[in-house]
Each structure stands twice: as C-alpha cells, then as structure tokens.
Design an enzyme around this catalytic site. Structure first.
Site, short mmCIF file in Angstrom:
data_model
loop_
_atom_site.label_atom_id
_atom_site.label_comp_id
_atom_site.label_asym_id
_atom_site.label_seq_id
_atom_site.Cartn_x
_atom_site.Cartn_y
_atom_site.Cartn_z
N ARG A 74 4.49 2.19 -31.27
CA ARG A 74 5.64 1.35 -30.90
C ARG A 74 5.44 0.68 -29.54
O ARG A 74 6.11 -0.31 -29.24
CB ARG A 74 6.93 2.16 -30.90
CG ARG A 74 7.48 2.60 -32.27
CD ARG A 74 6.93 1.91 -33.47
NE ARG A 74 7.58 2.32 -34.70
CZ ARG A 74 6.96 2.83 -35.76
NH1 ARG A 74 5.64 3.01 -35.76
NH2 ARG A 74 7.65 3.13 -36.84
N ASP B 256 6.77 20.53 -7.18
CA ASP B 256 8.13 20.97 -6.87
C ASP B 256 8.05 22.46 -6.55
O ASP B 256 7.35 23.21 -7.24
CB ASP B 256 9.08 20.74 -8.07
CG ASP B 256 10.55 20.79 -7.68
OD1 ASP B 256 11.29 19.85 -8.05
OD2 ASP B 256 10.98 21.75 -7.01
N ASN C 214 15.29 14.70 -0.79
CA ASN C 214 15.59 14.72 0.65
C ASN C 214 14.81 13.65 1.40
O ASN C 214 13.71 13.24 0.99
CB ASN C 214 15.32 16.11 1.23
CG ASN C 214 13.85 16.45 1.24
OD1 ASN C 214 13.16 16.15 2.19
ND2 ASN C 214 13.36 17.04 0.16
N CYS D 170 23.16 16.77 -3.95
CA CYS D 170 23.98 16.99 -5.16
C CYS D 170 24.73 18.31 -5.07
O CYS D 170 25.85 18.44 -5.56
CB CYS D 170 23.08 17.02 -6.38
SG CYS D 170 22.16 15.50 -6.63
N CYS E 222 4.23 0.77 7.91
CA CYS E 222 3.30 -0.24 7.39
C CYS E 222 3.07 -1.37 8.39
O CYS E 222 2.11 -2.12 8.27
CB CYS E 222 3.79 -0.80 6.06
SG CYS E 222 5.24 -1.86 6.17
ZN LIG Z 1 7.13 -0.52 6.15
#
Ligand SMILES: [Zn+2]
Length: 264
Positions: free
Chosen positions: A17, A65, A134, A192, A252
C-alpha cells in the site's frame, strides 16, 4: 528494475500500500527499508512513532527511554499493555513492534538520553525523532543533531495542545530547535503527570511525527522544515507558523558564524 530484487515477495506484499503510492513506489520503500531511525522516548509520542515506523518497515529502529510502563501510561501510550506494566518501556514497545513487523531490527537502550549516549547514537541515524517529555533532553537531542547534520523531527503535547516541526540544518535556511526555543529561556516545564494530557492529542502529534520521518527517509513530499505546526485539540484546528534560522542561535548560529568569519 534491479532495485526490486532487493525486496522479496513478502516485502512486496507487506509494503504494497506504500509501493502503490506513485510518489513512494518501490524506490521509496527500498530507501525506507535501508534506513535507521533513532527514537528518543517510548511514551505517548514515541508509541505511535515506533508502531508506524515498524509497520512501514524502517529497517533499523533504535529506541531510547529509561522509564518503565506504569498504569497511568496506558491511557495514551498505545505501544504498551496492561500485561507489560513494570517492564522497561523500550522493551514493551519492541515487543509491540515485533508483533507488527518481525522483519525489522529494533535496538533498545534502557537509559536516559544524555549527551554521551546521543553522541554515540546520533551519527548512525538517518533521522532522529524526539518524543521525549522534557526541555533539557530536547536541547541535548537538538545539539547532537546540529553537530552531526541529522534531520530532527521534534514533537510535544500537553493538555489539549500539540506542536511539531522538522529541524534540518543541512538546509542553511532551516532553523534548529534552539533557534525557536533558546536553551537559556525559562520555559515553564510542563509535564503530563501534573497538568494532564488529552490522549488523542499525543496520538495526533506522534502520527504526524511518524509521517514526517517517513517522508524524510523515503525522500518524498515537502517536510515541515521551516514551519512550526500547532494543533489545538479543543477546536480540532491546525495552525502553521513560518520559522527561520536565528543567526545568533547558540547552537546552529555559532557554527555558521565560525564558517563565515573564516578569511578567504
Ligand atoms: Zn539554531
């Protein structure tokens, strides 16, 4: 088509599919099958991401995790089951993924995604999907992605609100996560566990993250890079903000300043 020989008959059926989609095709599936996705977090966002990427046949998926499945997770973390309460989330998710698609390779790390682990894992990934809960980890994941030039699909959800974007600094116009959410900003840490979360909002954002990751891996469509998508689950409305790179971004920006400042 020699490329088709890399897929056997079962693969052609399993992924038919997607292969039927003109933009996707066998070539897209071959790219997806040869890819490695790194998923940070196996909770509410990570569950749909892990299940959809497994179903779509992403060849290698690494899950990170450090948490265990808890009864309060089952309301929205759909990779986990009542019988797996108490197990590591990554192991529980790996079981669910294996039941959907036993042909892919799933690796698990029962660890917090700290800087050292990310430095080890991110260079080997074709796409990184941030499903953590977080701000500190989001920043670490972003830093590793910028450093190694990897596309990042980052999502978040709380209460009835969700958001996601693709941060791909291989494109010099595309911002990184820190361009939008500076690391030194004092965001209220919303969990949460304290504020609650409407389960389908987490599913919506996670499914969209899986879609963005698959598009990047298959090389199709128009990724969300340069756009922040926001979802309001109360009104079922989506909004998109154009976002651009911050030349002064501490993550960056410096790298580019350094390059630009080099005398020719
Ligand atoms: Zn940046």
């Amino acid at each position: 088509m020699p490329i088709a020989k890399r897929m056997d008959d079962d693969d052609l059926l399993r992924y038919s599919r997607h292969i039927l989609l003109e933009e996707f095709g066998i070539e897209g599936q071959v790219r997806v099958s040869a890819s490695h996705a790194l998923v940070i977090g196996a909770g509410g966002l990570g569950s749909p991401v892990a299940l959809y990427l497994a179903g779509a046949g992403v060849g290698r998926i690494t899950l990170v995790d450090d948490d265990e499945v808890d009864l309060t997770n089952l309301q929205r973390q759909i990779a986990h089951t009542a019988s797996r309460v108490g197990q590591a989330k990554v192991q529980s998710a790996a079981v669910a993924m294996g039941e959907i698609n036993p042909t892919i390779l799933v690796r698990t790390h029962v660890r917090r995604a700290d800087a050292a682990l990310l430095e080890e894992l991110v260079p080997h990934a074709d796409v990184v999907i941030d499903c953590c809960d977080n701000f500190a980890t989001r920043q670490l994941v972003n830093q590793a992605c910028v450093r190694h030039g990897k596309p990042l699909v980052a999502g978040a959800a709380i209460r009835f609100d969700g958001q996601l974007s693709v941060y791909d600094t291989r494109d010099t116009a595309s911002p990184c996560y820190a361009c939008l959410f500076p690391p030194d900003a004092h965001f209220e840490e919303t969990r949460c566990a304290v504020l609650g979360v409407f389960a389908p909002v987490v599913g919506t954002i996670g499914v969209l993250q899986a879609g963005e990751a698959l598009k990047l891996l298959a090389g199709i469509g128009e990724p969300l890079a340069g756009r922040l998508l926001m979802f309001d689950g109360r009104s079922a409305s989506f909004d998109t903000l154009r976002v651009s790179r911050d030349p002064a971004c501490p993550v960056c920006g410096q790298r580019h300043t350094t390059h630009d400042a080099t005398p020719g």
